[in-house]
Design an enzyme around this catalytic site. Structure first.
Site, PDB file in Angstrom:
ATOM      1  CD  GLU A 280      29.125  45.057  40.414  1.00  0.00           C
ATOM      2  OE1 GLU A 280      27.984  45.086  40.909  1.00  0.00           O
ATOM      3  OE2 GLU A 280      30.023  44.291  40.811  1.00  0.00           O
TER       4      GLU A 280
ATOM      5  CB  CYS B 227      39.142  48.151  41.034  1.00  0.00           C
ATOM      6  SG  CYS B 227      39.042  46.466  40.389  1.00  0.00           S
TER       7      CYS B 227
ATOM      8  CB  CYS C 228      35.119  36.739  33.313  1.00  0.00           C
ATOM      9  SG  CYS C 228      36.882  36.347  33.338  1.00  0.00           S
TER      10      CYS C 228
ATOM     11  CB  CYS D 224      38.876  32.018  38.379  1.00  0.00           C
ATOM     12  SG  CYS D 224      40.129  32.390  37.126  1.00  0.00           S
TER      13      CYS D 224
ATOM     14  CB  CYS E 102      36.628  34.782  40.557  1.00  0.00           C
ATOM     15  SG  CYS E 102      36.330  36.461  39.963  1.00  0.00           S
TER      16      CYS E 102
ATOM     17  N   GLY F 103      36.463  40.722  34.061  1.00  0.00           N
ATOM     18  CA  GLY F 103      37.089  40.348  32.799  1.00  0.00           C
ATOM     19  C   GLY F 103      38.586  40.112  32.883  1.00  0.00           C
ATOM     20  CD  GLU F 104      43.316  37.881  31.531  1.00  0.00           C
ATOM     21  OE1 GLU F 104      44.115  38.779  31.223  1.00  0.00           O
ATOM     22  OE2 GLU F 104      43.406  37.217  32.593  1.00  0.00           O
TER      23      GLU F 104
ATOM     24  CB  SER G 168      45.230  41.834  37.669  1.00  0.00           C
ATOM     25  OG  SER G 168      45.148  40.522  38.211  1.00  0.00           O
TER      26      SER G 168
ATOM     27  CB  SER H 299      45.057  35.748  39.054  1.00  0.00           C
ATOM     28  OG  SER H 299      44.510  37.040  39.094  1.00  0.00           O
ATOM     29  CG  PHE H 300      51.032  32.078  40.880  1.00  0.00           C
ATOM     30  CD1 PHE H 300      51.452  32.025  39.560  1.00  0.00           C
ATOM     31  CD2 PHE H 300      51.601  31.203  41.794  1.00  0.00           C
ATOM     32  CE1 PHE H 300      52.416  31.115  39.156  1.00  0.00           C
ATOM     33  CE2 PHE H 300      52.563  30.293  41.404  1.00  0.00           C
ATOM     34  CZ  PHE H 300      52.973  30.246  40.080  1.00  0.00           C
ATOM     35  CG  HIS H 301      44.873  32.735  42.715  1.00  0.00           C
ATOM     36  ND1 HIS H 301      44.960  33.723  43.660  1.00  0.00           N
ATOM     37  CD2 HIS H 301      44.368  33.326  41.588  1.00  0.00           C
ATOM     38  CE1 HIS H 301      44.526  34.866  43.146  1.00  0.00           C
ATOM     39  NE2 HIS H 301      44.167  34.647  41.892  1.00  0.00           N
TER      40      HIS H 301
ATOM     41  CG  ASN I 294      37.330  39.448  49.517  1.00  0.00           C
ATOM     42  OD1 ASN I 294      37.497  39.731  50.697  1.00  0.00           O
ATOM     43  ND2 ASN I 294      38.152  39.859  48.564  1.00  0.00           N
TER      44      ASN I 294
ATOM     45  CB  CYS J 291      39.801  41.212  45.542  1.00  0.00           C
ATOM     46  SG  CYS J 291      40.716  40.341  44.277  1.00  0.00           S
TER      47      CYS J 291
END
Length: 403
Positions: A127, A140, A147, A151, A154, A206-207, A238, A260-262, A337, A380
């Site tokens: 996507e 994006c 992935c 996470c 996500c 993905g990373e 990112s 991506s800290f979070h 989200n 996101c």
């Protein structure tokens, strides 16, 4: 994706690290398949032309001509490359193809966000999301099918990794969006400097740093000033914290970096972002402190998803400020989200605003990202190819999150 303050100048191409055209080898092709020119760096394109029979003394000129047709004009048919001799165009058509991902579905949100489900080689799907804003637009893009990171907040992380995207499949996402938006210049038309896709973020599926070489080569194509021509300061990569590749990103790509800290403790980050078990907060921050100097970037963006009762306390905000001390930074606060089966809830707006106020008073920009495209699952953390969507139950995801 919508809150980056990215300078508008293409002069940034002339500053910072020197982006060299590295000759990495494209993937081996199945028997009978023509090589795709999309995604080849200049050095790879030149080498491919020579191998196909182009005299070496002509290869650099031919590379430049073909590059402009592909990436400035958006041409997909060798027959339209009219400054090349007919017999040479026939040679190109015999040896090569110009192939982009195929649009399977295209959804348009109430807020104008567009989400494309794209089919790539092997029948896999990814996507891509276009987010229009006043005077600019952000695309994006995805770097992997699925992935590896799992996470737990996500949706993409609930889909197992299938494979890395090629450089051509990454560049192709931008070209497909430009097709859909009608953004290619037209011969003899007045020059139009308006850029509907003015910014690119590697924040899709993905990373990116687990697919480093393909991402790097794709960004070299995208940043080239004679084609797609997006400045490195208009590209944001990112990562969830693949520490060994952060310095390479600065030196070999030089784009802006988002992390991506979070979470503000290893205990919570281990649960939200499992890669933290391999490279913890201290290791990640040590790598990030060098990035602005190595890449000549102004600052790093810390992404922080707001999860009700998990990472959104006043104490978390104060701890975050202390952790990033000394790093030129902006903190993007992302209202969670929600997606079907999600084990978390979005923090209340009062809580998010209180969190933002603590960060702002400590001297950091702390914009709250406005959710875009939620009605089409394009926001996101919501991206996931339709063929894989919904295969895990809420209980399964919660179990993986340790809830």
């Amino acid at each position: 994706m919508t809150a980056f303050d990215i300078p508008a100048t293409n002069a940034a191409l002339a500053t910072g690290p020197v982006v060299q055209d590295v000759l990495t080898l494209p993937r081996k092709l199945p028997a009978g398949e023509k090589a795709n020119l999309i995604g080849l760096t200049r050095a790879q394109l030149r080498a491919a032309l020579i191998e196909a029979g182009t005299p070496e003394r002509q290869a650099k000129m031919r590379e430049g001509q073909i590059w402009q047709w592909l990436y400035h004009w958006g041409v997909r048919d060798f027959a339209q490359m009219t400054n090349l001799a007919k017999d040479y165009r026939a040679l190109l058509a015999e040896k090569f193809q110009i192939a982009l991902p195929e649009i399977v579905t295209r959804q348009v949100s109430e807020d104008g966000t567009r989400k494309y489900l794209l089919r790539i080689a092997g029948g896999h799907e990814v996507e891509t999301v276009y987010i229009p804003e006043e005077g600019r637009g952000t695309l994006c893009v995805s770097s992997q099918v699925g992935c590896t990171l799992t996470c737990t907040f996500c949706h993409t992380g609930t889909q197992k990794l299938v494979r890395n995207l090629t450089a051509g499949e990454i560049v192709g996402q931008l070209m497909v969006a430009r097709d859909d938006l009608g953004e290619w210049p037209q011969p003899r038309a007045p020059k139009d400097e308006t850029r509907l896709v003015s910014n690119l973020v590697l924040m899709g599926m993905g990373e990116p740093l687990y697919n480093f070489e393909n991402v790097r080569d794709a960004m070299h194509v995208v940043m080239d000033g004679e084609g797609l021509s997006l400045s490195r300061r208009r590209i944001t990569l990112s990562t969830s914290g693949v520490v060994p590749e952060i310095a390479r990103t600065a030196e070999e790509i030089g784009c802006l970096l988002a992390v991506s800290f979070h979470a503000t403790t290893n205990e919570v980050r281990d649960r939200l972002v499992p890669i933290n078990k391999k490279w913890n907060i201290d290791a990640l921050l040590a790598a990030l402190r060098d990035y602005p100097r190595l890449s000549n970037s102004e600052r790093i963006t810390f992404e922080y998803v707001m999860l009700d009762g998990v990472n959104d306390s006043d104490e978390d905000a104060r701890r975050l400020v202390k952790l990033i001390g000394g790093i030129p930074a902006k903190i993007n606060l992302i209202p969670f989200n929600e997606w079907p089966g999600a084990p978390y809830k979005r923090s209340s707006w009062d809580r998010i605003e209180r969190f933002a106020d603590i960060i702002y008073k400590a001297g950091y920009a702390s914009p709250i990202r406005t959710p875009r495209g939620e009605d089409i699952m394009a926001a996101c953390g919501q991206l996931k190819s339709a063929t894989e969507r919904g295969r895990k139950s809420r209980a399964e995801v919660a179990a993986e999150a340790g809830l």
